[in-house]
Design a protein around this motif. Structure first.
Motif, PDB file in Angstrom:
ATOM      1  N   MET A   1       0.589  -0.844   0.080  1.00  0.00           N
ATOM      2  CA  MET A   1       0.094   0.396   0.003  1.00  0.00           C
ATOM      3  C   MET A   1       1.237   1.210   0.040  1.00  0.00           C
ATOM      4  O   MET A   1       1.808   1.301   1.157  1.00  0.00           O
ATOM      5  N   VAL A   2       0.626   2.016  -1.288  1.00  0.00           N
ATOM      6  CA  VAL A   2       1.466   3.371  -1.063  1.00  0.00           C
ATOM      7  C   VAL A   2       0.520   4.560  -0.956  1.00  0.00           C
ATOM      8  O   VAL A   2      -0.284   4.888  -0.575  1.00  0.00           O
ATOM      9  N   GLY A   3       1.602   5.132   0.410  1.00  0.00           N
ATOM     10  CA  GLY A   3       1.173   6.666   0.501  1.00  0.00           C
ATOM     11  C   GLY A   3       1.029   7.726  -0.721  1.00  0.00           C
ATOM     12  O   GLY A   3       1.376   7.038  -2.060  1.00  0.00           O
ATOM     13  N   GLY A   4       0.963   9.087  -0.398  1.00  0.00           N
ATOM     14  CA  GLY A   4       1.132   9.568  -1.737  1.00  0.00           C
ATOM     15  C   GLY A   4       1.484  11.220  -0.454  1.00  0.00           C
ATOM     16  O   GLY A   4       1.600  12.111  -1.646  1.00  0.00           O
ATOM     17  N   GLY A   5       2.057  11.436   0.640  1.00  0.00           N
ATOM     18  CA  GLY A   5       2.023  12.713   0.920  1.00  0.00           C
ATOM     19  C   GLY A   5       3.890  13.386  -0.061  1.00  0.00           C
ATOM     20  O   GLY A   5       4.288  14.452   0.651  1.00  0.00           O
TER      21      GLY A   5
END
Ligand code: UDP
Length: 235
Positions: A47-51
């Motif tokens: 699961m990747v974040g986007g910050g």
């Protein structure tokens, strides 16, 4: 050794040496860390974040509504999912990106069966768009996906090697915990390792979590083997 792990990578991990955006060298380094995990027979869901591009809270206001802001944050995670998958494939690590929100022109939509089919073919699955719903983070999305995909553990790769009683960057006498219960994490306001919704869901569903340093060579494979790395969160 775990059968299936959920690896949470935040946007900050993917920006690597830069102040924002995408660090190709970091992505390739992560691919090299994941290869031995897949080779050992453990299935890997990311699961990747986007910050590294945008978080909802950063742009909400000034005319941008909360829902639009969170949607933009989710689109940021999708950028990471499709670009990370490209670098992994280029590096020889078979990977497919899937999106929880329908954007079929860019990437296949996430379904449980599609994800399992990729995993069973030895591919890494990278999921973009979090839960697909606003007002949540990709930490919560990671726990949620780990539950849906029956992952044995959530591994949150961070920039420190676990959870400390205080910020180890600011305090030299900070002490690392090898293991914490979710109750201890929720009761201690100084521990901001994951948002409370993610911790609450993991606690409720008794899903163990490992917080460890991404940049320590071999950490991911050690964590996937069930060896003691970082801090383990348990019920
Ligand atoms: N987001 C959302 N729903 C989700 C996951 C993410 O609305 O299920 C939005 C939210 O605005 C968040 C942004 O997408 O700030 C980027 O995700 P996150 O902050 O978790 O990224 P990270 O900090 O891990 O890089």
């Amino acid at each position: 050794m775990y059968n299936r792990i959920l690896l949470k990578l935040s946007g900050e991990q993917l920006q690597g040496q830069y102040a924002g955006g995408f660090d190709h060298a970091r992505a390739r380094w992560i691919a090299e860390q994941i290869k031995p995990v897949v080779a050992s027979g453990t299935q890997v869901v990311i699961m990747v974040g986007g910050g590294n591009y945008v978080r909802g809270a950063q742009i909400a206001g000034g005319g941008i509504g909360d829902v639009t802001a969170h949607n933009a944050g989710m689109l940021a995670t999708l950028i990471n999912a499709i670009t990370l998958a490209d670098v992994f494939n280029d590096d020889g690590l078979a990977t497919r990106a899937l999106s929880t929100v329908e954007v079929n022109q860019f990437v296949d939509q996430y379904t449980y069966r599609r994800a399992v089919s990729h995993l069973e073919k030895g591919r890494v699955v990278v999921v973009g768009c979090g839960t697909g719903r606003p007002f949540l983070t990709t930490d919560t999305a990671a726990v949620n996906l780990a539950l849906e995909m029956k992952c044995d553990v959530v591994i949150k790769a961070t920039k420190v090697d676990g959870v400390y009683d205080k910020d180890p960057v600011k305090f030299t006498d900070a002490v690392k915990f090898d293991q914490l219960t979710y109750d201890e994490v929720l009761a201690n306001p100084d521990i901001g390792v994951m948002d409370k919704a993610a911790i609450g869901l993991a606690a409720e569903e008794k899903k163990p979590m490992i917080i460890c340093d991404l940049l320590s060579d071999g950490n991911i494979v050690r964590a996937a083997k069930g060896e003691a790395v970082g801090t383990r969160l348990v019920v």
